[in-house]
Each structure stands twice: as C-alpha cells, then as structure tokens.
Design a protein around this motif. Structure first.
Motif, PDB file in Angstrom:
ATOM      1  N   LEU A 120       0.813  -1.221   0.000  1.00 39.97           N
ATOM      2  CA  LEU A 120       0.000   0.000   0.000  1.00 39.97           C
ATOM      3  C   LEU A 120       0.843   1.265   0.000  1.00 39.97           C
ATOM      4  CD1 LEU A 120      -2.733  -0.951   2.635  1.00 39.97           C
ATOM      5  CD2 LEU A 120      -3.209  -0.194   0.309  1.00 39.97           C
ATOM      6  N   PHE A 121       1.955   1.249   0.752  1.00 36.86           N
ATOM      7  CA  PHE A 121       2.698   2.486   1.003  1.00 36.86           C
ATOM      8  C   PHE A 121       3.993   2.609   0.220  1.00 36.86           C
ATOM      9  CE2 PHE A 121      -0.260   2.660   4.476  1.00 36.86           C
ATOM     10  CZ  PHE A 121      -0.427   4.013   4.714  1.00 36.86           C
ATOM     11  N   ASN A 122       4.267   1.686  -0.727  1.00 38.70           N
ATOM     12  CA  ASN A 122       5.496   1.863  -1.494  1.00 38.70           C
ATOM     13  C   ASN A 122       5.323   3.008  -2.484  1.00 38.70           C
ATOM     14  OD1 ASN A 122       5.055   0.903  -4.389  1.00 38.70           O
ATOM     15  ND2 ASN A 122       4.239  -0.828  -3.236  1.00 38.70           N
ATOM     16  N   GLY A 123       6.434   3.399  -3.122  1.00 34.04           N
ATOM     17  CA  GLY A 123       6.424   4.573  -4.003  1.00 34.04           C
ATOM     18  C   GLY A 123       5.257   4.605  -4.976  1.00 34.04           C
ATOM     19  N   GLY A 124       5.005   3.491  -5.649  1.00 30.21           N
ATOM     20  CA  GLY A 124       3.924   3.468  -6.628  1.00 30.21           C
ATOM     21  C   GLY A 124       2.680   2.774  -6.102  1.00 30.21           C
ATOM     22  N   GLY A 125       2.530   2.705  -4.781  1.00 32.12           N
ATOM     23  CA  GLY A 125       1.430   1.956  -4.177  1.00 32.12           C
ATOM     24  C   GLY A 125       0.094   2.674  -4.270  1.00 32.12           C
ATOM     25  N   LEU A 126      -0.955   1.983  -3.789  1.00 28.80           N
ATOM     26  CA  LEU A 126      -2.309   2.501  -3.880  1.00 28.80           C
ATOM     27  C   LEU A 126      -2.466   3.844  -3.154  1.00 28.80           C
ATOM     28  CD1 LEU A 126      -5.270   1.926  -4.767  1.00 28.80           C
ATOM     29  CD2 LEU A 126      -5.600   0.864  -2.539  1.00 28.80           C
ATOM     30  N   VAL A 127      -1.857   3.966  -1.980  1.00 31.15           N
ATOM     31  CA  VAL A 127      -1.999   5.194  -1.200  1.00 31.15           C
ATOM     32  C   VAL A 127      -1.462   6.386  -1.995  1.00 31.15           C
ATOM     33  CG1 VAL A 127      -1.220   6.387   0.879  1.00 31.15           C
ATOM     34  CG2 VAL A 127      -1.954   4.014   1.012  1.00 31.15           C
ATOM     35  N   ASN A 128      -0.274   6.207  -2.572  1.00 33.18           N
ATOM     36  CA  ASN A 128       0.288   7.315  -3.345  1.00 33.18           C
ATOM     37  C   ASN A 128      -0.487   7.590  -4.622  1.00 33.18           C
ATOM     38  OD1 ASN A 128       2.162   7.829  -1.469  1.00 33.18           O
ATOM     39  ND2 ASN A 128       3.931   7.101  -2.640  1.00 33.18           N
ATOM     40  N   LEU A 183      -3.630   7.284  -4.949  1.00 38.22           N
ATOM     41  CA  LEU A 183      -4.831   8.025  -4.562  1.00 38.22           C
ATOM     42  C   LEU A 183      -4.489   9.473  -4.227  1.00 38.22           C
ATOM     43  CD1 LEU A 183      -6.859   5.589  -2.265  1.00 38.22           C
ATOM     44  CD2 LEU A 183      -7.447   6.372  -4.556  1.00 38.22           C
ATOM     45  N   LEU A 184      -3.338   9.666  -3.566  1.00 36.14           N
ATOM     46  CA  LEU A 184      -2.959  11.017  -3.148  1.00 36.14           C
ATOM     47  C   LEU A 184      -2.464  11.860  -4.318  1.00 36.14           C
ATOM     48  CD1 LEU A 184      -1.138  10.379   0.244  1.00 36.14           C
ATOM     49  CD2 LEU A 184      -3.338  11.502  -0.108  1.00 36.14           C
ATOM     50  N   GLY A 185      -1.962  11.180  -5.351  1.00 36.83           N
ATOM     51  CA  GLY A 185      -1.457  11.902  -6.512  1.00 36.83           C
ATOM     52  C   GLY A 185      -0.332  12.848  -6.132  1.00 36.83           C
ATOM     53  N   PRO A 186      -0.474  14.120  -6.449  1.00 33.30           N
ATOM     54  CA  PRO A 186       0.616  15.074  -6.194  1.00 33.30           C
ATOM     55  C   PRO A 186       0.863  15.324  -4.702  1.00 33.30           C
ATOM     56  CG  PRO A 186      -1.326  16.213  -7.047  1.00 33.30           C
ATOM     57  CD  PRO A 186      -1.609  14.759  -7.138  1.00 33.30           C
ATOM     58  N   LEU A 187      -0.089  14.919  -3.849  1.00 34.86           N
ATOM     59  CA  LEU A 187       0.075  15.147  -2.410  1.00 34.86           C
ATOM     60  C   LEU A 187       0.999  14.111  -1.754  1.00 34.86           C
ATOM     61  CD1 LEU A 187      -3.594  16.011  -1.364  1.00 34.86           C
ATOM     62  CD2 LEU A 187      -1.648  17.564  -1.480  1.00 34.86           C
ATOM     63  N   ALA A 188       1.331  13.049  -2.489  1.00 36.51           N
ATOM     64  CA  ALA A 188       2.148  11.983  -1.920  1.00 36.51           C
ATOM     65  C   ALA A 188       3.528  12.513  -1.536  1.00 36.51           C
ATOM     66  CB  ALA A 188       2.292  10.846  -2.928  1.00 36.51           C
ATOM     67  N   PRO A 189       4.046  12.113  -0.355  1.00 42.45           N
ATOM     68  CA  PRO A 189       5.367  12.597   0.040  1.00 42.45           C
ATOM     69  C   PRO A 189       6.460  12.011  -0.864  1.00 42.45           C
ATOM     70  CG  PRO A 189       4.597  10.931   1.580  1.00 42.45           C
ATOM     71  CD  PRO A 189       3.470  11.184   0.637  1.00 42.45           C
ATOM     72  N   ASP A 190       7.472  12.788  -1.074  1.00 40.69           N
ATOM     73  CA  ASP A 190       8.590  12.332  -1.896  1.00 40.69           C
ATOM     74  C   ASP A 190       9.874  12.544  -1.118  1.00 40.69           C
ATOM     75  OD1 ASP A 190      10.025  11.483  -4.161  1.00 40.69           O
ATOM     76  OD2 ASP A 190      10.439  13.580  -4.665  1.00 40.69           O
ATOM     77  N   PRO A 191      10.712  11.560  -0.822  1.00 42.27           N
ATOM     78  CA  PRO A 191      10.507  10.137  -1.112  1.00 42.27           C
ATOM     79  C   PRO A 191       9.318   9.552  -0.356  1.00 42.27           C
ATOM     80  CG  PRO A 191      12.478  10.485   0.229  1.00 42.27           C
ATOM     81  CD  PRO A 191      11.950  11.829  -0.104  1.00 42.27           C
ATOM     82  N   SER A 192       8.872   8.384  -0.825  1.00 37.62           N
ATOM     83  CA  SER A 192       7.648   7.798  -0.287  1.00 37.62           C
ATOM     84  C   SER A 192       7.749   7.489   1.213  1.00 37.62           C
ATOM     85  CB  SER A 192       7.322   6.519  -1.061  1.00 37.62           C
ATOM     86  OG  SER A 192       6.052   6.062  -0.679  1.00 37.62           O
ATOM     87  N   TRP A 193       6.577   7.254   1.817  1.00 34.22           N
ATOM     88  CA  TRP A 193       6.405   7.088   3.271  1.00 34.22           C
ATOM     89  C   TRP A 193       7.542   6.375   3.993  1.00 34.22           C
ATOM     90  CZ3 TRP A 193       2.268   9.797   4.747  1.00 34.22           C
ATOM     91  CH2 TRP A 193       1.288  10.056   3.762  1.00 34.22           C
ATOM     92  N   LEU A 194       7.779   5.111   3.607  1.00 31.97           N
ATOM     93  CA  LEU A 194       8.668   4.283   4.415  1.00 31.97           C
ATOM     94  C   LEU A 194      10.142   4.555   4.153  1.00 31.97           C
ATOM     95  CD1 LEU A 194       6.507   1.083   4.057  1.00 31.97           C
ATOM     96  CD2 LEU A 194       6.868   2.390   6.153  1.00 31.97           C
ATOM     97  N   ILE A 195      10.464   5.274   3.085  1.00 33.66           N
ATOM     98  CA  ILE A 195      11.867   5.602   2.841  1.00 33.66           C
ATOM     99  C   ILE A 195      12.111   7.097   3.017  1.00 33.66           C
ATOM    100  CG2 ILE A 195      12.480   3.605   1.405  1.00 33.66           C
ATOM    101  CD1 ILE A 195      11.864   5.383  -1.047  1.00 33.66           C
ATOM    102  N   ASN A 196      11.143   7.779   3.680  1.00 35.69           N
ATOM    103  CA  ASN A 196      11.271   9.201   3.940  1.00 35.69           C
ATOM    104  C   ASN A 196      11.606   9.359   5.412  1.00 35.69           C
ATOM    105  OD1 ASN A 196      10.543  11.871   4.709  1.00 35.69           O
ATOM    106  ND2 ASN A 196       9.268  12.044   2.879  1.00 35.69           N
ATOM    107  N   SER A 197      12.724  10.018   5.728  1.00 35.60           N
ATOM    108  CA  SER A 197      13.152  10.006   7.132  1.00 35.60           C
ATOM    109  C   SER A 197      12.171  10.732   8.046  1.00 35.60           C
ATOM    110  CB  SER A 197      14.565  10.552   7.292  1.00 35.60           C
ATOM    111  OG  SER A 197      14.630  11.839   6.757  1.00 35.60           O
ATOM    112  N   ALA A 198      11.370  11.654   7.513  1.00 33.72           N
ATOM    113  CA  ALA A 198      10.392  12.327   8.365  1.00 33.72           C
ATOM    114  C   ALA A 198       9.129  11.483   8.556  1.00 33.72           C
ATOM    115  CB  ALA A 198      10.016  13.678   7.775  1.00 33.72           C
ATOM    116  N   TRP A 199       8.798  10.647   7.566  1.00 38.56           N
ATOM    117  CA  TRP A 199       7.534   9.903   7.613  1.00 38.56           C
ATOM    118  C   TRP A 199       7.670   8.457   8.079  1.00 38.56           C
ATOM    119  CZ3 TRP A 199       2.830  11.591   7.873  1.00 38.56           C
ATOM    120  CH2 TRP A 199       2.514  12.856   7.337  1.00 38.56           C
ATOM    121  N   ALA A 200       8.898   7.907   8.079  1.00 41.54           N
ATOM    122  CA  ALA A 200       9.052   6.477   8.381  1.00 41.54           C
ATOM    123  C   ALA A 200       8.492   6.128   9.762  1.00 41.54           C
ATOM    124  CB  ALA A 200      10.523   6.074   8.278  1.00 41.54           C
ATOM    125  N   MET A 201       8.893   6.878  10.786  1.00 37.03           N
ATOM    126  CA  MET A 201       8.444   6.549  12.154  1.00 37.03           C
ATOM    127  C   MET A 201       6.944   6.802  12.329  1.00 37.03           C
ATOM    128  SD  MET A 201      10.204   5.094  14.383  1.00 37.03           S
ATOM    129  CE  MET A 201       9.432   4.255  15.748  1.00 37.03           C
TER     130      MET A 201
END
Lengths: 321, 287
Positions: A158-166, A168-186
């Motif tokens: 769901l949360f990988n770079g090209g996953g469903l969550v991103n 759906l979010l389109g341009p709002l998706a964080p870059d880098p994606s959730w789990l590889i983004n140091s601010a969003w991982a935790m």
C-alpha cells in the motif's frame, strides 16, 4: 487482586473449630504451605516457568550488562571480565542508541493518544449498537490476531512509491515515499501499530464500559446533558482504570517494537530514522556479538518504560489530588 | 442487549446515523488491507491504481502461490508453526489450568504473591529478555534449531492463568464442598467437577494462546538457522527482507505467503468469535 483476599478467611475460622482440623493444622506441611499444600504442587510448574524464563533472565541481563560478555560454545569456560558501567557509558553516548530512544518517543507521542481516543470512541459506539455487533467486533480485532509479518506485506504494497496510497494522493504523496522518507518512516510505523493493536484495546474498553453504572447516564440526562456531554462527563471518567491499563500496555508495546522497523523500513531505515532500541539490541547483541552492550540498552529501556508507566499512572489515575 | 427505552438525552436520529457511519468507516479501515491482501496475491502483475483494488478477470492468477512455495516451503513452514504453537497451547492448557485452579479454589501460602506475579509478568517487555534468553537457551543449553528451545519462553501463557482463575472463581464454592462431602479426593474434584465446569474457558484460552506463538517473529527468528525449522512467520519475513527484490512479481508472492500465514488465524477467530469476548480478555489482563 482484591478479590483474592477477603473471600476465604471465613472458611479458615470455621475449619479450626473441630478437634480433627486442629490436629490437621498442626502438621508441618500445613503450617509451611497453608491449608491446601496441593496448591503449591499445582502451581509449581508455573512458578518454575516464571523463575526460569522471567526472574532469572532479568537478573542475568543485569549481570551480562556489567561484563565484557561474549558468546562461546556450550560448556567452554572463558574469561568474561567485569567492566562496571562501561557498557552503559558506551550505550548512552552512542548517537544511534540515543536516536532510537528518540524514535520510540516519537512513536509513543503518535501511537498512545491516537490509540486511547480511537479505541474509547469506537468502543462506546460499538457498545450501544444493536445490529451487526458481532461483525463489527470481529472486523476490529482481525488485525490484532493476525501476524505482523503478514500484514506488513500489505502495508509495503500500500505504502510503497507506486502503491495505492500514493496513487490516490497523486501530487500530495510525500517524496521520497512514506517508508523511505526520514520524516515519515516513524509516523507510518506508529500508524501501522495503532491500526494493528486497536482491536485489543477496544475489547478492553468494552469490558470497562459494562462496569459504568447505567444510573449515571440516566441522571446525566435528567440534568439535561446531551450525548456528547454525557460521553465526556460519564463515560470517560467511568473507564479511567481501563485508560490507565491501555496507556501502560501501549507503552510496553512501543518499547518492544522490533518486527515493524525490521521489515517495514528494511532495518530501521532510512539511515536510522526508524530504528528502535530492540532493533539496535538485535544488531549489536546478536549480529555483532556484543551481548553486554545490548543487555545494557535493554536495562536502560526497562527503566525508561518504568518511569513512563509511573508518570502515566500518576496523571491518568487522578491520584495526585 | 436489552431493549432500551428512549430517555431524554439519548442519541437523536442524526447522532445515531453518525455513530453508524463512524462504526462502518472503522470496519472498512480495519478490513480493507485484508481484502487487498487477497486481491494482490491473485494479481498476475501488480496493479496499484484504484481500479486494481477490484478483481479483474484478465489479471487473476494462482502463480504467486506457486512462486512463494518455490522460495519458501509453505508446508514445512506451516508444520513448524503448528508444532511451536501446539507445544505452547498444550503447556498453557495443562499447567496454566492447574495454576488457575490452585489460585482460585485452594488456599495456600504464597497464593496472593503468585497471582501478583502472573499480572506483573504480562507487562515485562519480553524483548529485554532476548539477550539473556538467547545466551541461556541457544548457547548454554544448545537448544538452537530445536522446538524445545523455541517453545520454552512461551510455554505457559500468564494471561491464560489469570483467565482460568477468573472462571474457577465463578464456580459456586458449594459445588466443591458438596463433592468433598461425597468423598471426592483432590484430583477427582479437579478432573470430574472443576474441569467440566470451565470448558468454555478452554476455548477462550486456546484462542488467546494460539495467536502468540503463531504470530511470533523475533524469538524463533533468533534461534533458528535451519530453514526446515523455521515457522512460517520467520521464513516469510526472511523472504520479504532478502529475496523479494529479486523476483518478477515480488508483491504478489509476498502477499500469497501472507494469505497462507494469516488464513488459519482469521478463520479460527471467525468460527469461534463468540468465545473471544471483551469481559474475558479484560479480566485476563486486569485480574
């Protein structure tokens, strides 16, 4: 706990009246072990288990942490010098360890309030519902009973770079994606654990809600309180003991965090931003072969949990006034 | 749920609807990942668009299950998981029941302390014990890659002890007294009077104990090196963390493995859901 004491003394006094029982009470085993020595026999396996798997390892952990301990083959005698608090000094000055404790702090700040609010709201809504009760209850606890390893698979999807969550979010998706983004991982891990454990806490709150007297709701509504008002002035204080328990268990779960950073963020990545103390214990103690160092981190972790639990108990149970 | 008469201050129609919506949205949030797990495990090529969340007849395949089985021996993994879980459930049902009975029915010195211990053990962060237990079990006793070593730290579930105690406390004391007057000895009392009365507790305890070892990752991961000894949670995790990247459809195979790992527990809890209710679980942790 209170229910153990206070139930039986009556039987004790009546039993001691007759001459037969007086003779019995005089026997040595009864004096040492109590009225039913069989209780000892039946509990012995459990007591031995607790000593072997909890009490002794706790002491052993403290011992290991004070030595330059290393692994050896079974039966080999090796010299493991006493090093005092060296391991603690190394641990507490290691930026990776400090960061991992900070990460648990971030985790708890997100996970604990979210858990308490969502589970109390969902439990009290579920408590009043008549239809689909069983279906709703089961759907809430399905994540809790499923293996982390299995649901981690879906969250990765769901949360990988090209996953469903991103997508759906389109341009709002964080870059880098959730789990590889140091601010969003935790925060993502905190969200995952909240979602996974919530069903269990909903069950705890449902049990607590059965003990809130119905009359309190009735008198609240006679005083003109609406549904929201009576939620805050009757339900929330009524389930306070459960809230203390939920705070404690959520904190212990947070301190135990391992599987999620190991698998969701590929070993606490990116660059240690989601490493947990237990993950560092595994890496240092088992992988690098420094059990003394890892045990010291573990002891610090337990002290950290004890202090947090004490503070929560003081504030949440309202004992300070 | 008894029929409630509407008192002033009870939910209005609008509030009831709001409550229904909150509960329903909650259910979707909890269930969707499971649905998506199954859908993803059946996709020939991963489709992460919104449309991919619906079954697409042109994109359905069982290949992923074959793929994961060629990397991770699913049967072997399920067998290991079953032995690990079976050992823990057996230990808990036998020794946990005896301890629960002793705590509720018998009077002996140290009973209060033992009960306090059973509650305390539940809040010890188990992971702290990882290092000493690893040193003891894997190194000193040489029980790495051994089911005994895997089972030992989980052998008796403390929550189950507390739940058994709770059930035995609910049995009227007169029943035990009557049986004693009829001349039943201690063991006959336990076997013929006490155990049949707490049969529902057995189902609850088995369910609750089952999820511990079946889902456990860290401990079996630490002490198993041989692939043939690893429970499915461990071998699937190894697949996720190491091999997944090198396969054609990594997510499909990963999700197929996840379905195989999750299915037994989910089915078990749906079938026996009426035994997993709030009051038992609440008393198990609080005492």
């Amino acid at each position: 706990m209170s229910s153990t004491t206070g139930v039986r003394p009556a039987a004790e006094t009546t039993g001691s009246r007759g001459p037969v029982s007086r003779r019995r009470r005089g026997s040595l085993t009864k004096r040492v072990f109590g009225k039913h020595p069989l209780g000892w026999l039946l509990s012995a396996p459990y007591l031995i288990f607790v000593i072997a798997v909890f009490a002794y390892p706790l002491v052993f952990a403290a011992y290991i942490s004070l030595h330059d301990y290393f692994f050896s083959a079974p039966g080999a005698t090796v010299d493991r010098p006493f090093t005092g608090i060296d391991n603690y000094v190394t641990a507490l000055t290691d930026p990776r360890v400090l960061r991992s404790f900070g990460n648990v702090g971030i985790f708890l700040l997100i996970n604990v309030p979210l858990t308490v609010v969502l589970s109390i709201v969902l439990a009290s809504a579920l408590n009043k519902v008549v239809h689909f009760r069983a279906f709703l209850r089961v759907s809430y606890y399905v994540p809790y009973v499923t293996a982390s390893v299995a649901v981690v698979g879906v969250w990765l999807f769901l949360f990988n770079g090209g996953g469903l969550v991103n997508s759906l979010l389109g341009p709002l998706a964080p870059d880098p994606s959730w789990l590889i983004n140091s601010a969003w991982a935790m925060p993502t891990i905190a969200l995952f654990v909240t979602w996974k454990q919530l069903g269990f806490y909903i069950l705890l709150y449902l049990a607590a809600l059965q003990n809130v007297p119905k009359e309190l709701y009735e008198s609240a509504s006679t005083d003109g309180a609406g549904a929201f008002r009576s939620f805050f002035s009757v339900t929330v204080p009524g389930v306070r003991p459960a809230t203390v328990l939920v705070l404690l268990l959520a904190t212990v779960t947070g301190a135990n965090l391992f599987t999620e950073p190991y698998l969701l963020t590929g070993g606490g990545g990116p660059d240690g931003a989601s490493a947990s103390p237990v993950l560092i214990m595994y890496q240092q103690g088992i992988q690098q072969g420094k059990p003394g160092y890892a045990a010291a981190i573990g002891v610090v972790l337990v002290l950290f949990v004890l202090v947090l639990a004490f503070l929560q108990y003081r504030f949440a149970s309202g004992k300070e006034d | 749920m008894a029929i409630r008469h509407r008192v002033p201050g009870q939910l209005t129609r609008g509030q009831s609807i709001l409550r229904g919506v909150v509960l329903f949205v909650g259910a979707v949030v909890f269930l969707f990942p499971f649905y998506y797990m199954v859908i993803g495990s059946l996709q020939a090529s991963p489709d992460t668009s919104l449309g991919g969340a619906f079954p697409n007849p042109g994109n359905i395949t069982g290949e992923n299950y074959v793929a994961i089985n060629s990397r991770v021996n699913l049967f072997q993994g399920l067998l290991s998981s079953s032995i690990f879980t079976g050992g823990v459930v057996l230990g808990t049902v036998v020794f946990g029941l005896l301890a629960g009975y002793a705590l509720a029915v018998l009077q002996w010195r140290g009973r209060g302390a033992t009960f306090a211990l059973a509650l305390l053990v539940q809040v010890v962060p188990f992971q702290l014990l990882m290092i000493p237990l690893y040193v003891m079990i894997a190194r000193n006793y040489g029980l790495a890659d051994n089911y005994l070593g895997m089972i030992l730290p989980f052998f008796i579930n403390s929550t189950a002890v507390v739940i058994f105690r709770q059930y035995f406390l609910q049995v009227p004391k007169e029943l035990f007294d009557a049986a004693r007057i009829d001349g039943a000895g201690d063991f006959r009392l336990l076997w013929q009077v006490a155990i049949p009365l707490v049969r529902p507790a057995l189902v609850t305890v088995v369910l609750l104990t089952f999820i511990g070892p079946w889902n456990e990752f860290l401990w079996p991961f630490l002490i198993t090196k041989e692939a043939s000894m690893q429970p499915l949670a461990v071998s699937l995790a190894n697949y996720i963390s190491t091999v997944a990247a090198s396969t054609a459809n990594p997510y499909g195979a990963m999700l197929a493995g996840a379905v195989v790992l999750a299915a037994p527990v989910v089915v078990l809890f749906i079938v026996f859901q009426r035994y997993f209710i709030s009051t038992d679980i609440g008393s198990g942790v609080k005492g």
